[in-house]
Write an enzyme that holds these catalytic residues in place. Structure first.
Site, mmCIF file in Angstrom:
data_model
loop_
_atom_site.group_PDB
_atom_site.id
_atom_site.type_symbol
_atom_site.label_atom_id
_atom_site.label_comp_id
_atom_site.label_asym_id
_atom_site.label_seq_id
_atom_site.Cartn_x
_atom_site.Cartn_y
_atom_site.Cartn_z
ATOM 1 N N LYS A 188 0.836 -1.212 0.000
ATOM 2 C CA LYS A 188 0.000 0.000 0.000
ATOM 3 C C LYS A 188 0.872 1.264 0.000
ATOM 4 C CE LYS A 188 -2.012 -1.299 3.872
ATOM 5 N NZ LYS A 188 -1.441 -2.634 4.122
ATOM 6 N N ARG B 284 -0.465 -9.369 12.973
ATOM 7 C CA ARG B 284 -1.120 -8.351 12.138
ATOM 8 C C ARG B 284 -1.977 -9.021 11.066
ATOM 9 N NH1 ARG B 284 4.237 -5.709 10.621
ATOM 10 N NH2 ARG B 284 3.136 -4.496 9.052
ATOM 11 N N ARG C 175 11.622 -5.537 4.951
ATOM 12 C CA ARG C 175 11.378 -4.105 4.711
ATOM 13 C C ARG C 175 12.346 -3.234 5.516
ATOM 14 N NH1 ARG C 175 5.549 -1.813 5.368
ATOM 15 N NH2 ARG C 175 5.633 -3.129 7.205
ATOM 16 N N ARG D 279 11.261 -1.588 11.219
ATOM 17 C CA ARG D 279 10.145 -1.323 12.138
ATOM 18 C C ARG D 279 10.027 -2.374 13.235
ATOM 19 N NH1 ARG D 279 4.978 -0.018 8.414
ATOM 20 N NH2 ARG D 279 4.061 -1.497 9.881
ATOM 21 N N ARG E 93 -9.982 0.165 9.089
ATOM 22 C CA ARG E 93 -9.484 -1.190 9.302
ATOM 23 C C ARG E 93 -10.480 -2.047 10.077
ATOM 24 N NH1 ARG E 93 -3.731 -0.048 9.186
ATOM 25 N NH2 ARG E 93 -2.490 -1.936 9.275
HETATM 26 P P1 AP5 Z 1 4.833 -1.619 1.881
HETATM 27 O O1 AP5 Z 1 4.505 -0.787 0.685
HETATM 28 O O2 AP5 Z 1 5.586 -0.964 2.987
HETATM 29 O O3 AP5 Z 1 3.497 -2.329 2.425
HETATM 30 P P2 AP5 Z 1 2.250 -1.740 3.197
HETATM 31 O O4 AP5 Z 1 1.056 -2.430 2.637
HETATM 32 O O5 AP5 Z 1 2.249 -0.245 3.171
HETATM 33 O O6 AP5 Z 1 2.590 -2.315 4.648
HETATM 34 P P3 AP5 Z 1 2.400 -1.760 6.110
HETATM 35 O O7 AP5 Z 1 3.192 -2.645 7.020
HETATM 36 O O8 AP5 Z 1 2.712 -0.302 6.166
HETATM 37 O O9 AP5 Z 1 0.947 -2.057 6.370
HETATM 38 P P4 AP5 Z 1 0.286 -2.274 7.678
HETATM 39 O O10 AP5 Z 1 -1.094 -2.114 7.205
HETATM 40 O O11 AP5 Z 1 0.558 -3.467 8.456
HETATM 41 O O12 AP5 Z 1 0.977 -1.165 8.611
HETATM 42 P P5 AP5 Z 1 0.525 0.259 9.091
HETATM 43 O O13 AP5 Z 1 1.711 1.110 9.131
HETATM 44 O O14 AP5 Z 1 -0.691 0.712 8.371
HETATM 45 O O15 AP5 Z 1 5.606 -2.927 1.368
HETATM 46 C C1 AP5 Z 1 6.119 -3.882 2.276
HETATM 47 C C2 AP5 Z 1 7.496 -4.382 1.791
HETATM 48 O O16 AP5 Z 1 7.323 -5.093 0.572
HETATM 49 C C3 AP5 Z 1 8.482 -3.260 1.493
HETATM 50 O O17 AP5 Z 1 9.780 -3.674 1.888
HETATM 51 C C4 AP5 Z 1 8.426 -3.070 -0.030
HETATM 52 O O18 AP5 Z 1 9.663 -2.637 -0.559
HETATM 53 C C5 AP5 Z 1 8.069 -4.474 -0.499
HETATM 54 N N1 AP5 Z 1 7.199 -4.462 -1.667
HETATM 55 C C6 AP5 Z 1 6.132 -3.648 -1.892
HETATM 56 N N2 AP5 Z 1 5.555 -3.952 -3.067
HETATM 57 C C7 AP5 Z 1 6.268 -4.996 -3.579
HETATM 58 C C8 AP5 Z 1 6.163 -5.783 -4.764
HETATM 59 N N3 AP5 Z 1 5.210 -5.560 -5.679
HETATM 60 N N4 AP5 Z 1 7.067 -6.796 -4.962
HETATM 61 C C9 AP5 Z 1 8.038 -7.020 -4.046
HETATM 62 N N5 AP5 Z 1 8.191 -6.324 -2.907
HETATM 63 C C10 AP5 Z 1 7.311 -5.322 -2.685
HETATM 64 O O19 AP5 Z 1 0.036 -0.102 10.588
HETATM 65 C C11 AP5 Z 1 0.954 -0.480 11.589
HETATM 66 C C12 AP5 Z 1 0.211 -0.651 12.900
HETATM 67 O O20 AP5 Z 1 -0.429 0.603 13.272
HETATM 68 C C13 AP5 Z 1 -0.940 -1.659 12.909
HETATM 69 O O21 AP5 Z 1 -0.472 -2.976 13.147
HETATM 70 C C14 AP5 Z 1 -1.800 -1.125 14.065
HETATM 71 O O22 AP5 Z 1 -1.243 -1.457 15.324
HETATM 72 C C15 AP5 Z 1 -1.702 0.375 13.886
HETATM 73 N N6 AP5 Z 1 -2.746 0.925 13.014
HETATM 74 C C16 AP5 Z 1 -2.570 1.569 11.824
HETATM 75 N N7 AP5 Z 1 -3.752 1.941 11.311
HETATM 76 C C17 AP5 Z 1 -4.709 1.532 12.180
HETATM 77 C C18 AP5 Z 1 -6.123 1.588 12.185
HETATM 78 N N8 AP5 Z 1 -6.797 2.149 11.157
HETATM 79 N N9 AP5 Z 1 -6.799 1.035 13.228
HETATM 80 C C19 AP5 Z 1 -6.134 0.467 14.263
HETATM 81 N N10 AP5 Z 1 -4.794 0.360 14.311
HETATM 82 C C20 AP5 Z 1 -4.080 0.887 13.279
#
Ligand code: AP5
Length: 208
Positions: A13, A166, A127, A155, A88
């Site tokens: 994402k 997660r 990552r 992270r 979410r």
């Molecule tokens: P990346 O693009 O970083 O993936 P992402 O989908 O953005 O992953 P996130 O970990 O940021 O998502 P998440 O939803 O768990 O975390 P968030 O920060 O929202 O890609 C991942 C890796 O793959 C990278 O190394 C990239 O280079 C590689 N990659 C990407 N595309 C690729 C491809 N096509 N091919 C190969 N490699 C590729 O949330 C973190 C925490 O915050 C949650 O666990 C929760 O505790 C809290 N939180 C956040 N939002 C909420 C909410 N709305 N409600 C409650 N808690 C929340």
């Protein structure tokens, strides 16, 4: 354009959002980035969020909903925004819907990035984030240049146990919001397997 990016942790994402921001010129609002900034700043919200995030659990709805609704009411969101990681849960989707209705606007599209669980752990563990540019790398799929390697951050929730937790939250709490958006005709499914360029091409098609 008011857009939501949703999908399992590490589905790509953030990677795709960085490319879409240039194209649409709208703010990228990542709930995870906002929460991590609050943790770093040591605010009350950050202290609460940290407990849940480290363990890979969801931060309580009331904390996240207030934070995001305040953010999208800011002037720079008047013409649109890209939400990444929110909503979410069903209560989060309903709160967003109510706020949009009250403001007389609507979500235009929800992009769901589909990636099998088996690939998710490998993406998360490898990552690395650049704290200066915000660029996301992967040690195998998108290796960083030598000059930035020293400053990259791994992270706290990118280890196998937290990623599995997660994923569990994603399937139990986030996947159930898809029928809500499917029923409104807003959901576009994007195959997230392949190189970032291949996925970008599918995103362009889904948004056409
Ligand atoms: P990346 O693009 O970083 O993936 P992402 O989908 O953005 O992953 P996130 O970990 O940021 O998502 P998440 O939803 O768990 O975390 P968030 O920060 O929202 O890609 C991942 C890796 O793959 C990278 O190394 C990239 O280079 C590689 N990659 C990407 N595309 C690729 C491809 N096509 N091919 C190969 N490699 C590729 O949330 C973190 C925490 O915050 C949650 O666990 C929760 O505790 C809290 N939180 C956040 N939002 C909420 C909410 N709305 N409600 C409650 N808690 C929340």
């Amino acid at each position: 354009m008011r857009m939501i990016l949703v999908g399992p942790p590490g589905a790509g994402k953030g990677t795709q959002a960085a490319r879409l921001v240039d194209k649409y010129g709208i703010p990228h609002i990542s709930s995870g980035d906002m929460l991590r900034a609050a943790v770093k700043a040591g605010t009350e919200l950050g202290v609460t969020a940290d407990r849940y995030m480290k363990a890979g659990q969801l931060v309580p709805d009331d904390v996240v909903i207030g934070m995001i609704l305040e953010r999208i009411a800011a002037p720079d969101c008047a013409k649109g925004f890209m939400l990444d990681g929110f909503p979410r849960t069903i209560p989060q989707a309903e709160a967003l819907d109510a706020a949009m209705t009250k403001a007389g606007v609507a979500i235009d599209v929800v992009l769901l990035f589909e990636v099998p669980d088996a690939l998710i752990v490998e993406r998360g563990v490898g990552r690395r984030n650049d704290p200066i540019t915000g660029r996301i790398y992967h040690i195998k799929f998108d290796p960083p240049p030598a000059e930035v390697t020293e400053r990259l951050v791994h992270r706290k929730d990118d280890h196998e146990a937290a990623i599995n937790e997660r994923l569990h939250y994603y399937h139990d709490w986030t996947a159930p919001i898809m029928p809500f958006y499917e029923g409104k005709g807003l959901l576009r499914r994007v195959d997230g397997v392949g190189t970032p360029d291949e996925v970008s091409a599918r995103v362009v098609k889904a948004l056409a």
